[in-house]
Design an enzyme around this catalytic site. Structure first.
Site, mmCIF file in Angstrom:
data_model
loop_
_atom_site.group_PDB
_atom_site.id
_atom_site.type_symbol
_atom_site.label_atom_id
_atom_site.label_comp_id
_atom_site.label_asym_id
_atom_site.label_seq_id
_atom_site.Cartn_x
_atom_site.Cartn_y
_atom_site.Cartn_z
ATOM 1 N N THR A 60 49.184 90.121 -70.730
ATOM 2 C CA THR A 60 48.075 90.488 -69.855
ATOM 3 C C THR A 60 48.529 91.580 -68.906
ATOM 4 O O THR A 60 49.722 91.700 -68.623
ATOM 5 C CB THR A 60 47.556 89.282 -69.028
ATOM 6 O OG1 THR A 60 46.346 89.655 -68.362
ATOM 7 C CG2 THR A 60 48.576 88.824 -68.000
ATOM 8 N N ASN A 103 46.471 91.608 -66.204
ATOM 9 C CA ASN A 103 45.674 91.040 -65.125
ATOM 10 C C ASN A 103 46.586 90.226 -64.191
ATOM 11 O O ASN A 103 47.029 89.135 -64.539
ATOM 12 C CB ASN A 103 44.570 90.164 -65.725
ATOM 13 C CG ASN A 103 43.613 89.612 -64.700
ATOM 14 O OD1 ASN A 103 43.989 89.298 -63.579
ATOM 15 N ND2 ASN A 103 42.365 89.467 -65.096
ATOM 16 N N LYS A 125 45.441 86.587 -63.417
ATOM 17 C CA LYS A 125 45.783 85.593 -64.449
ATOM 18 C C LYS A 125 47.246 85.186 -64.338
ATOM 19 O O LYS A 125 47.578 84.010 -64.408
ATOM 20 C CB LYS A 125 45.539 86.155 -65.851
ATOM 21 C CG LYS A 125 44.141 86.053 -66.352
ATOM 22 C CD LYS A 125 44.103 86.447 -67.824
ATOM 23 C CE LYS A 125 42.693 86.426 -68.351
ATOM 24 N NZ LYS A 125 42.637 86.699 -69.801
ATOM 25 N N ASP A 144 42.415 84.048 -73.909
ATOM 26 C CA ASP A 144 41.154 84.757 -73.797
ATOM 27 C C ASP A 144 40.192 83.758 -73.201
ATOM 28 O O ASP A 144 40.202 82.573 -73.558
ATOM 29 C CB ASP A 144 40.653 85.272 -75.146
ATOM 30 C CG ASP A 144 39.509 86.262 -74.960
ATOM 31 O OD1 ASP A 144 39.680 87.222 -74.177
ATOM 32 O OD2 ASP A 144 38.450 86.089 -75.583
ATOM 33 N N GLY A 195 37.041 87.556 -60.939
ATOM 34 C CA GLY A 195 36.064 87.540 -62.025
ATOM 35 C C GLY A 195 34.732 86.983 -61.568
ATOM 36 O O GLY A 195 34.199 87.386 -60.528
ATOM 37 N N TYR A 196 34.211 86.033 -62.348
ATOM 38 C CA TYR A 196 32.886 85.462 -62.087
ATOM 39 C C TYR A 196 32.923 84.246 -61.160
ATOM 40 O O TYR A 196 31.906 83.559 -61.005
ATOM 41 C CB TYR A 196 32.217 85.085 -63.421
ATOM 42 C CG TYR A 196 31.938 86.271 -64.314
ATOM 43 C CD1 TYR A 196 30.862 87.119 -64.059
ATOM 44 C CD2 TYR A 196 32.746 86.559 -65.416
ATOM 45 C CE1 TYR A 196 30.595 88.214 -64.873
ATOM 46 C CE2 TYR A 196 32.494 87.644 -66.230
ATOM 47 C CZ TYR A 196 31.418 88.471 -65.959
ATOM 48 O OH TYR A 196 31.153 89.552 -66.762
ATOM 49 N N HIS A 198 39.101 76.034 -66.328
ATOM 50 C CA HIS A 198 39.330 76.151 -67.764
ATOM 51 C C HIS A 198 40.761 76.606 -68.061
ATOM 52 O O HIS A 198 41.418 76.081 -68.945
ATOM 53 C CB HIS A 198 38.331 77.145 -68.358
ATOM 54 C CG HIS A 198 38.337 78.495 -67.681
ATOM 55 N ND1 HIS A 198 38.223 78.653 -66.311
ATOM 56 C CD2 HIS A 198 38.458 79.756 -68.179
ATOM 57 C CE1 HIS A 198 38.265 79.939 -66.005
ATOM 58 N NE2 HIS A 198 38.412 80.632 -67.128
#
Length: 195
Positions: free
Chosen positions: A7, A9, A12, A67, A149-150, A176
């Site tokens: 990644t 990111n 993450k 992912d 993110g969201y 998650h």
């Protein structure tokens, strides 16, 4: 054991680093290799995770990849595997605003975050994979500054605030990604004990 996360990111990397069991270290793949373009065009989270692993298998180091995305029931699972690529180049504020606009008159707001996490062991060329998810609903507006993110539009089941309001301690227990990587790390540790 040192693992390399496929990644770029940093969020993450930080989240997953907080979940590491004793004896496991984590670095970004960028510590040992330059960036490689990966076309994430699989229809599944697992498929896109596999593509990330395959892109760096030739390095011969233990790899991790995931992912993940937001699946909204009333939008037919959108944005799903395209969560990161939806409105590519736009800010997450813009992406969330667009999603909320699409859901303006929706009463059905159930959703879930899904994460497919993989471990690649170069010593025997094996892949271990797990999936984690957290159910919840889409908020009526953007709320909170934590997470990434969201997170500011996702309210996990059993709570009335978004992940962005609830913060790392709640997200670290329920998300998650946390669920998937805890399971994956327990499998990796069990495999190492048997080896």
């Amino acid at each position: 054991m040192k693992l390399y996360l496929v990644t770029s990111n940093e969020n993450k990397l930080r989240e997953i680093s907080l979940l590491l069991p004793d004896g496991i270290e984590l670095e970004s793949i960028e510590a040992v290799a330059s960036h490689r373009d990966i076309i994430e065009d699989s229809p599944t989270f697992l498929g896109n995770s596999v593509k990330k692993i395959e892109a760096y298998m030739d390095l011969g180091v233990p790899l991790l990849a995931d992912d993940s995305g937001l699946v909204i029931d009333s939008l037919g699972g959108f944005p799903g595997v395209n969560s990161a690529r939806f409105m590519e180049g736009s800010s997450y504020f813009g992406k969330m605003s667009a999603i909320l606009d699409r859901m303006e008159n929706e009463q059905e707001r159930t959703a879930r975050f899904i994460c497919a996490a993989l471990f690649y062991d170069p010593s025997n060329h094996s892949l271990l994979g797990v999936e984690g998810k957290v159910d919840g609903t889409i908020a009526k507006g953007i709320s909170g500054t934590g997470g990434f993110g969201y997170d500011p539009i996702f309210i996990p089941q059993g709570y009335s605030d978004t992940f962005a309001v609830l913060g790392d301690s709640v997200k670290g227990r329920l998300s998650h990604r946390a669920t998937a990587f805890r399971r994956l790390f327990s499998l990796v540790c069990l495999c190492n004990e048997k080896a």
